[in-house]
Design a protein around this motif. Structure first.
Motif, PDB file in Angstrom:
ATOM      1  N   UNK A  64      -0.626  20.286  19.090  1.00 49.09           N
ATOM      2  CA  UNK A  64       0.261  21.135  18.238  1.00 49.09           C
ATOM      3  C   UNK A  64       0.821  20.266  17.004  1.00 49.09           C
ATOM      4  N   UNK A  65       0.504  20.637  15.929  1.00 43.37           N
ATOM      5  CA  UNK A  65       1.101  19.739  14.601  1.00 43.37           C
ATOM      6  C   UNK A  65       2.459  20.189  14.495  1.00 43.37           C
ATOM      7  N   UNK A  66       3.316  19.660  13.497  1.00 41.19           N
ATOM      8  CA  UNK A  66       4.504  20.091  13.093  1.00 41.19           C
ATOM      9  C   UNK A  66       4.830  21.225  12.608  1.00 41.19           C
ATOM     10  N   UNK A  78       0.693  24.820  14.569  1.00 42.05           N
ATOM     11  CA  UNK A  78      -0.719  25.129  14.551  1.00 42.05           C
ATOM     12  C   UNK A  78      -1.178  24.477  15.820  1.00 42.05           C
ATOM     13  N   UNK A  79      -1.980  25.037  16.694  1.00 43.15           N
ATOM     14  CA  UNK A  79      -2.573  24.509  18.017  1.00 43.15           C
ATOM     15  C   UNK A  79      -4.025  24.390  17.421  1.00 43.15           C
ATOM     16  N   UNK A  80      -4.214  23.045  17.631  1.00 42.93           N
ATOM     17  CA  UNK A  80      -5.677  22.390  17.206  1.00 42.93           C
ATOM     18  C   UNK A  80      -6.440  22.314  18.489  1.00 42.93           C
ATOM     19  N   UNK A  81      -7.750  22.650  18.757  1.00 45.27           N
ATOM     20  CA  UNK A  81      -8.399  22.392  19.876  1.00 45.27           C
ATOM     21  C   UNK A  81      -8.756  20.864  19.853  1.00 45.27           C
ATOM     22  N   UNK A  82      -8.770  20.086  20.737  1.00 44.43           N
ATOM     23  CA  UNK A  82      -9.208  18.852  20.989  1.00 44.43           C
ATOM     24  C   UNK A  82     -10.414  18.729  21.702  1.00 44.43           C
ATOM     25  N   UNK A  83     -10.382  19.222  22.944  1.00 44.15           N
ATOM     26  CA  UNK A  83     -11.386  19.214  24.038  1.00 44.15           C
ATOM     27  C   UNK A  83     -11.409  20.384  24.738  1.00 44.15           C
ATOM     28  N   UNK A  84     -12.972  20.723  25.229  1.00 42.21           N
ATOM     29  CA  UNK A  84     -12.980  21.826  26.300  1.00 42.21           C
ATOM     30  C   UNK A  84     -13.710  20.969  27.440  1.00 42.21           C
ATOM     31  N   UNK A  85     -13.025  20.793  28.511  1.00 42.61           N
ATOM     32  CA  UNK A  85     -13.480  19.701  29.274  1.00 42.61           C
ATOM     33  C   UNK A  85     -13.293  20.050  30.857  1.00 42.61           C
TER      34      UNK A  85
END
Lengths: 111, 109
Positions: free
Chosen positions: B37-39, B42-49
């Protein structure tokens, strides 16, 4: 561009007022979700919808209502029954139970 | 319901340092996502694992579902890595993601 659009970015609610947050997606995803985030906390699920014309309560549904009349749209109404509505609201969508993608969020404050 | 614990809660790094973030969960899960989650929120997908190891540039993640934990590795950290990192497992037969409280990372130049 494909994505999830939330509007407005900022919203102010007066005492006793209902307000509606918009969430639209053009990803052709069947499932959509609403989450609430309080400062310094993780996200909590309010409502979710797996298909059009159907939705289920999440963990904190009291004081909120939703509709899912179109695949692309999942609006959230914060009713006057929600006594502590100030929070950051995030909408997400997915294909089935797979990867969830999030919109940019709406910050709701009480006047 | 399932409990999700993330550690450490706060982390301060000097630019260029490496770090490991941990996510423990209390029940069997069907999949797991890591987000940044940036400042601006916004929630940014990193991994689906759901299991195994994946790598994406300076980031990698490992989930050991049988032991109920997942790890996120950040190597050669940059100031733009600052923000909050969330893990969110999904339980079997459910669409719901369960979020931990996050790890707040600050990378200093």
């Amino acid at each position: 561009d494909g994505g999830i659009t939330q509007s407005p970015k900022y919203l102010f609610r007066k005492e006793g007022q209902n307000v509606t947050l918009s969430c639209e997606q053009n990803l052709n995803h069947d499932a959509m979700y609403w989450y609430r985030q309080d400062p310094g906390q993780g996200l909590r699920l309010i409502y979710y919808s797996q298909i059009v014309n159907d939705f289920q309560k999440g963990d904190i549904a009291e004081g909120y209502s939703v509709s899912r009349e179109k695949k692309e749209s999942f609006p959230l109404t914060v009713t006057s029954a929600q006594k502590n509505p100030t929070a950051f609201y995030l909408c997400a969508s997915s294909i089935g139970g797979n990867i969830q993608y999030f919109g940019a969020g709406t910050r709701l404050s009480v006047l | 319901g399932i409990q999700v614990e993330q550690s450490p809660p706060d982390l301060i790094l000097q630019e260029g340092a490496n770090s490991t973030l941990r996510c423990n969960f209390s029940d069997s899960v069907n999949n797991l996502q890591w987000f940044h989650q940036n400042p601006w929120g916004q929630l940014i997908n990193l991994f689906y694992i759901p299991s195994g190891t994946k790598q994406n540039g300076r980031l990698s993640a490992t989930t050991v579902a049988t032991e109920r934990y997942s790890l996120l590795y950040i190597s050669s950290s940059q100031t733009t890595d600052s923000g909050v990192y969330f893990c969110a497992p999904r339980m079997d037969s459910s669409y719901k993601l369960i979020f931990g409280s996050g790890t707040r990372l600050l990378v200093r130049p």
